[in-house]
Design a protein around this motif. Sequence first.
Motif, PDB file in Angstrom:
ATOM      1  N   ASN A  11       0.782  -1.228   0.000  1.00 38.40           N
ATOM      2  CA  ASN A  11       0.000   0.000   0.000  1.00 38.40           C
ATOM      3  C   ASN A  11       0.817   1.283   0.000  1.00 38.40           C
ATOM      4  O   ASN A  11       0.272   2.360  -0.231  1.00 38.40           O
ATOM      5  N   GLN A  12       2.098   1.194   0.299  1.00 35.47           N
ATOM      6  CA  GLN A  12       2.869   2.426   0.336  1.00 35.47           C
ATOM      7  C   GLN A  12       4.337   2.209   0.006  1.00 35.47           C
ATOM      8  O   GLN A  12       4.876   1.121   0.187  1.00 35.47           O
ATOM      9  N   VAL A  13       4.948   3.280  -0.491  1.00 33.13           N
ATOM     10  CA  VAL A  13       6.349   3.255  -0.886  1.00 33.13           C
ATOM     11  C   VAL A  13       7.048   4.470  -0.287  1.00 33.13           C
ATOM     12  O   VAL A  13       6.485   5.566  -0.226  1.00 33.13           O
ATOM     13  N   LYS A  14       8.269   4.266   0.203  1.00 34.42           N
ATOM     14  CA  LYS A  14       9.083   5.349   0.740  1.00 34.42           C
ATOM     15  C   LYS A  14       9.963   5.891  -0.386  1.00 34.42           C
ATOM     16  O   LYS A  14      10.642   5.130  -1.071  1.00 34.42           O
ATOM     17  N   VAL A  15       9.961   7.199  -0.564  1.00 38.14           N
ATOM     18  CA  VAL A  15      10.719   7.822  -1.640  1.00 38.14           C
ATOM     19  C   VAL A  15      11.718   8.820  -1.056  1.00 38.14           C
ATOM     20  O   VAL A  15      11.336   9.697  -0.282  1.00 38.14           O
ATOM     21  N   THR A  16      12.992   8.673  -1.432  1.00 42.82           N
ATOM     22  CA  THR A  16      14.027   9.618  -1.021  1.00 42.82           C
ATOM     23  C   THR A  16      14.389  10.461  -2.229  1.00 42.82           C
ATOM     24  O   THR A  16      14.941   9.947  -3.211  1.00 42.82           O
ATOM     25  N   PHE A  17      14.078  11.751  -2.169  1.00 46.25           N
ATOM     26  CA  PHE A  17      14.364  12.624  -3.308  1.00 46.25           C
ATOM     27  C   PHE A  17      15.791  13.175  -3.228  1.00 46.25           C
ATOM     28  O   PHE A  17      16.576  13.015  -4.151  1.00 46.25           O
ATOM     29  N   ARG A  18      16.109  13.831  -2.131  1.00 49.15           N
ATOM     30  CA  ARG A  18      17.461  14.346  -1.920  1.00 49.15           C
ATOM     31  C   ARG A  18      17.946  13.841  -0.563  1.00 49.15           C
ATOM     32  O   ARG A  18      17.158  13.611   0.348  1.00 49.15           O
ATOM     33  N   ILE A  19      19.254  13.710  -0.457  1.00 49.13           N
ATOM     34  CA  ILE A  19      19.814  13.089   0.738  1.00 49.13           C
ATOM     35  C   ILE A  19      19.551  13.917   1.993  1.00 49.13           C
ATOM     36  O   ILE A  19      19.412  13.385   3.091  1.00 49.13           O
ATOM     37  N   GLU A  20      19.431  15.249   1.851  1.00 48.80           N
ATOM     38  CA  GLU A  20      19.223  16.076   3.037  1.00 48.80           C
ATOM     39  C   GLU A  20      17.753  16.175   3.430  1.00 48.80           C
ATOM     40  O   GLU A  20      17.421  16.736   4.470  1.00 48.80           O
ATOM     41  N   GLN A  21      16.853  15.639   2.605  1.00 47.56           N
ATOM     42  CA  GLN A  21      15.440  15.686   2.919  1.00 47.56           C
ATOM     43  C   GLN A  21      15.007  14.450   3.695  1.00 47.56           C
ATOM     44  O   GLN A  21      15.660  13.418   3.643  1.00 47.56           O
ATOM     45  N   ARG A  22      13.876  14.587   4.381  1.00 48.04           N
ATOM     46  CA  ARG A  22      13.310  13.402   5.002  1.00 48.04           C
ATOM     47  C   ARG A  22      12.707  12.504   3.927  1.00 48.04           C
ATOM     48  O   ARG A  22      12.445  12.949   2.804  1.00 48.04           O
ATOM     49  N   VAL A  23      12.493  11.263   4.281  1.00 51.95           N
ATOM     50  CA  VAL A  23      11.904  10.299   3.356  1.00 51.95           C
ATOM     51  C   VAL A  23      10.393  10.512   3.315  1.00 51.95           C
ATOM     52  O   VAL A  23       9.746  10.617   4.360  1.00 51.95           O
ATOM     53  N   PHE A  24       9.833  10.581   2.111  1.00 55.56           N
ATOM     54  CA  PHE A  24       8.404  10.814   1.943  1.00 55.56           C
ATOM     55  C   PHE A  24       7.679   9.494   1.694  1.00 55.56           C
ATOM     56  O   PHE A  24       8.174   8.633   0.970  1.00 55.56           O
ATOM     57  N   THR A  25       6.505   9.366   2.296  1.00 61.83           N
ATOM     58  CA  THR A  25       5.690   8.166   2.113  1.00 61.83           C
ATOM     59  C   THR A  25       4.578   8.450   1.101  1.00 61.83           C
ATOM     60  O   THR A  25       3.814   9.406   1.263  1.00 61.83           O
ATOM     61  N   TYR A  26       4.513   7.619   0.065  1.00 62.22           N
ATOM     62  CA  TYR A  26       3.484   7.736  -0.962  1.00 62.22           C
ATOM     63  C   TYR A  26       2.538   6.547  -0.886  1.00 62.22           C
ATOM     64  O   TYR A  26       2.969   5.422  -0.633  1.00 62.22           O
ATOM     65  N   LYS A  27       1.266   6.810  -1.129  1.00 67.27           N
ATOM     66  CA  LYS A  27       0.286   5.735  -1.198  1.00 67.27           C
ATOM     67  C   LYS A  27       0.351   5.096  -2.580  1.00 67.27           C
ATOM     68  O   LYS A  27       0.575   5.771  -3.578  1.00 67.27           O
ATOM     69  N   VAL A  28       0.165   3.788  -2.627  1.00 67.45           N
ATOM     70  CA  VAL A  28       0.244   3.042  -3.877  1.00 67.45           C
ATOM     71  C   VAL A  28      -1.144   2.713  -4.389  1.00 67.45           C
ATOM     72  O   VAL A  28      -1.996   2.232  -3.640  1.00 67.45           O
ATOM     73  N   ALA A  29      -1.371   2.962  -5.686  1.00 68.46           N
ATOM     74  CA  ALA A  29      -2.625   2.573  -6.338  1.00 68.46           C
ATOM     75  C   ALA A  29      -2.249   1.717  -7.538  1.00 68.46           C
ATOM     76  O   ALA A  29      -1.680   2.220  -8.491  1.00 68.46           O
ATOM     77  N   HIS A  30      -2.499   0.432  -7.464  1.00 65.16           N
ATOM     78  CA  HIS A  30      -2.153  -0.471  -8.563  1.00 65.16           C
ATOM     79  C   HIS A  30      -3.063  -0.222  -9.761  1.00 65.16           C
ATOM     80  O   HIS A  30      -4.276  -0.177  -9.625  1.00 65.16           O
ATOM     81  N   SER A  66       0.841   8.380  -4.922  1.00 68.76           N
ATOM     82  CA  SER A  66       0.375   9.740  -4.668  1.00 68.76           C
ATOM     83  C   SER A  66       0.675  10.171  -3.237  1.00 68.76           C
ATOM     84  O   SER A  66       0.691   9.362  -2.308  1.00 68.76           O
ATOM     85  N   ARG A  67       0.885  11.471  -3.110  1.00 66.05           N
ATOM     86  CA  ARG A  67       1.049  12.110  -1.798  1.00 66.05           C
ATOM     87  C   ARG A  67       0.535  13.530  -1.947  1.00 66.05           C
ATOM     88  O   ARG A  67       1.115  14.330  -2.680  1.00 66.05           O
ATOM     89  N   GLU A  68      -0.549  13.829  -1.253  1.00 67.91           N
ATOM     90  CA  GLU A  68      -1.231  15.120  -1.395  1.00 67.91           C
ATOM     91  C   GLU A  68      -1.553  15.333  -2.877  1.00 67.91           C
ATOM     92  O   GLU A  68      -2.241  14.532  -3.479  1.00 67.91           O
ATOM     93  N   ASP A  69      -1.046  16.396  -3.495  1.00 62.83           N
ATOM     94  CA  ASP A  69      -1.367  16.675  -4.898  1.00 62.83           C
ATOM     95  C   ASP A  69      -0.339  16.086  -5.862  1.00 62.83           C
ATOM     96  O   ASP A  69      -0.473  16.253  -7.080  1.00 62.83           O
ATOM     97  N   ASN A  70       0.660  15.424  -5.343  1.00 59.07           N
ATOM     98  CA  ASN A  70       1.706  14.857  -6.200  1.00 59.07           C
ATOM     99  C   ASN A  70       1.358  13.425  -6.579  1.00 59.07           C
ATOM    100  O   ASN A  70       1.171  12.572  -5.708  1.00 59.07           O
TER     101      ASN A  70
END
Length: 243
Positions: free
Chosen positions: A69-88, A97-101
């Motif tokens: 149901n979810q995937v952790k995404v690391t965009f830049r090393i200095e940022q926190r890891v963002f959690t995205y919901k998965v829609a198959h 998706s995460r908010e409007d992204n």
Amino acid sequence: MKKAIVYSVIAVLCASVQGQIARAKTITGAWINVNVAGFYESGEGHDCSIKYFDHEKFLPLYLSFENDNQVKVTFRIEQRVFTYKVAHTGPDSMSISREDNVYSLYLVKEALKLRYKGDLITFKKVSENYSADVFGEFIKGIVFRDNKTYKVASFIESGNYGNWVFDKSNFKLKIKALFKCDHVDVVQLGSFKFQNTCLPEIALYYDSNSKWSGPRVLGIIINKDAIRFIDNKGGDVLTLKPG
């Protein structure tokens, strides 16, 4: 009546087969941006700074599927890891998706493609399961790619290492025991400069009573016949040989 039963059985079997195919292609595990991987695998000279990774081709750096149901995404090393919901959306694609992204992911042979800001970013799998340390899994994968196990060939701080066997599962634990430190990390986007290249590195952490005022950092030189750990002067501290 018999025909209806036969059709029902066929329909159930088809649905079962389709379900098995979908499950077989379900996107799981931990993935690293192929440009990040190429930086450490190519052996070419690079600017030895994490600022090098600010280029768009490195973003995002890692993906790791925590569950279905979810995937952790690391965009830049200095940022926190963002959690995205998965829609198959299919057996070899999905949207996250995460908010409007909202981003689309495609499984193409052994690669994972992410549609990000108009670009198609490619990732390679480094672990079959979720990992909170994707980069560490990647570096261990390189270390143990040609040889599944290693033994200590030389260690300048002690000769008392016996027949210790290093493998992918115990790598950090063995390093911790050998150096008698409190914690070991594979440094995220290590920037250990050696000659004309940039090496992955490990950081050894000791308690406050140690002679080390901060983390002790060693660069890792990875060859088929040996794994060398060097200090900031380029001197060999530890060498592992296949065994």
